[in-house]
Design a protein around this motif. Structure first.
Motif, PDB file in Angstrom:
ATOM      1  N   LEU A   7      33.265  12.899  22.659  1.00 55.14           N
ATOM      2  CA  LEU A   7      34.664  13.608  23.103  1.00 55.14           C
ATOM      3  C   LEU A   7      35.707  12.846  22.282  1.00 55.14           C
ATOM      4  O   LEU A   7      36.694  13.496  21.889  1.00 55.14           O
ATOM      5  N   GLN A   8      35.710  11.588  22.232  1.00 56.38           N
ATOM      6  CA  GLN A   8      36.641  10.682  21.311  1.00 56.38           C
ATOM      7  C   GLN A   8      36.637  11.179  19.927  1.00 56.38           C
ATOM      8  O   GLN A   8      37.813  11.357  19.255  1.00 56.38           O
ATOM      9  N   LYS A   9      35.454  11.258  19.215  1.00 59.84           N
ATOM     10  CA  LYS A   9      35.346  11.684  17.893  1.00 59.84           C
ATOM     11  C   LYS A   9      36.265  13.069  17.886  1.00 59.84           C
ATOM     12  O   LYS A   9      36.740  13.406  16.685  1.00 59.84           O
ATOM     13  N   LEU A  10      35.734  14.166  18.612  1.00 61.97           N
ATOM     14  CA  LEU A  10      36.306  15.384  18.601  1.00 61.97           C
ATOM     15  C   LEU A  10      37.843  15.316  18.629  1.00 61.97           C
ATOM     16  O   LEU A  10      38.591  15.963  17.980  1.00 61.97           O
ATOM     17  N   LEU A  11      38.445  14.660  19.430  1.00 61.88           N
ATOM     18  CA  LEU A  11      39.729  14.430  19.733  1.00 61.88           C
ATOM     19  C   LEU A  11      40.442  13.794  18.574  1.00 61.88           C
ATOM     20  O   LEU A  11      41.364  14.328  17.714  1.00 61.88           O
ATOM     21  N   ASP A  12      39.752  12.849  17.931  1.00 65.05           N
ATOM     22  CA  ASP A  12      40.297  12.162  16.703  1.00 65.05           C
ATOM     23  C   ASP A  12      40.235  13.094  15.476  1.00 65.05           C
ATOM     24  O   ASP A  12      41.182  13.336  14.647  1.00 65.05           O
ATOM     25  N   ARG A  13      39.126  14.130  15.363  1.00 63.27           N
ATOM     26  CA  ARG A  13      39.015  14.904  14.504  1.00 63.27           C
ATOM     27  C   ARG A  13      40.023  16.017  14.626  1.00 63.27           C
ATOM     28  O   ARG A  13      40.797  16.282  13.614  1.00 63.27           O
ATOM     29  N   PHE A  14      40.457  16.391  15.786  1.00 68.12           N
ATOM     30  CA  PHE A  14      41.466  17.230  15.942  1.00 68.12           C
ATOM     31  C   PHE A  14      42.978  16.942  15.581  1.00 68.12           C
ATOM     32  O   PHE A  14      43.746  17.544  15.532  1.00 68.12           O
ATOM     33  N   LYS A  15      42.987  15.498  15.912  1.00 71.68           N
ATOM     34  CA  LYS A  15      44.477  15.012  15.681  1.00 71.68           C
ATOM     35  C   LYS A  15      44.518  14.688  14.405  1.00 71.68           C
ATOM     36  O   LYS A  15      45.554  14.325  13.781  1.00 71.68           O
TER      37      LYS A  15
END
Length: 124
Positions: A112-120
């Motif tokens: 989830l953190q990787k996804l958030l980082d990607r979208f950010k």
């Protein structure tokens, strides 16, 4: 697009899993655990064709069916509709609701953190 009833979604899911257009007999085999009668599968296929979700082509004496909408397209539609209807378009409310009821593993949290980082715009 509209959401499909569970029974029609079962048929559509079987079509998504198929690599090519398939016959009703193929679908009967894939859905045999449902114990649906032949007429039941025909009814679901007819409804899906009428709704534009499934295409049908007659070859000889056999009809062949395939999905007219992509699985990813439908999932995106249903996700957005659910987010709108139940969470008033609040992704954070949705995530909090999901996480409150689930025990997330460290691996899932990292994903989830990787996804958030990607979208950010951060690292992938």
């Amino acid at each position: 697009m509209k959401q499909f009833p569970e029974s029609e979604l079962e048929v559509l899911t079987a079509l998504w899993k198929a690599d090519a257009p398939v016959s009703r007999q193929y679908l009967e085999q894939q859905l045999k655990e449902k114990n649906w009668a032949r007429n039941t599968i025909n009814t679901y296929l007819s409804r899906l064709v009428q709704k534009g979700a499934v295409l049908c082509e007659k070859r000889g004496n056999t009809n062949y069916y395939w999905a007219a909408i992509a699985e990813a397209e439908y999932k995106t539609f249903v996700s957005k509709a659910t987010l709108h209807k139940l969470y008033h378009n609040s992704v954070s409310d949705f995530v909090m609701s999901f996480c409150d009821g689930a025990s997330l593993s460290s691996k899932e949290i990292d994903e989830l953190q990787k996804l958030l980082d990607r979208f950010k715009g951060g690292s992938t």
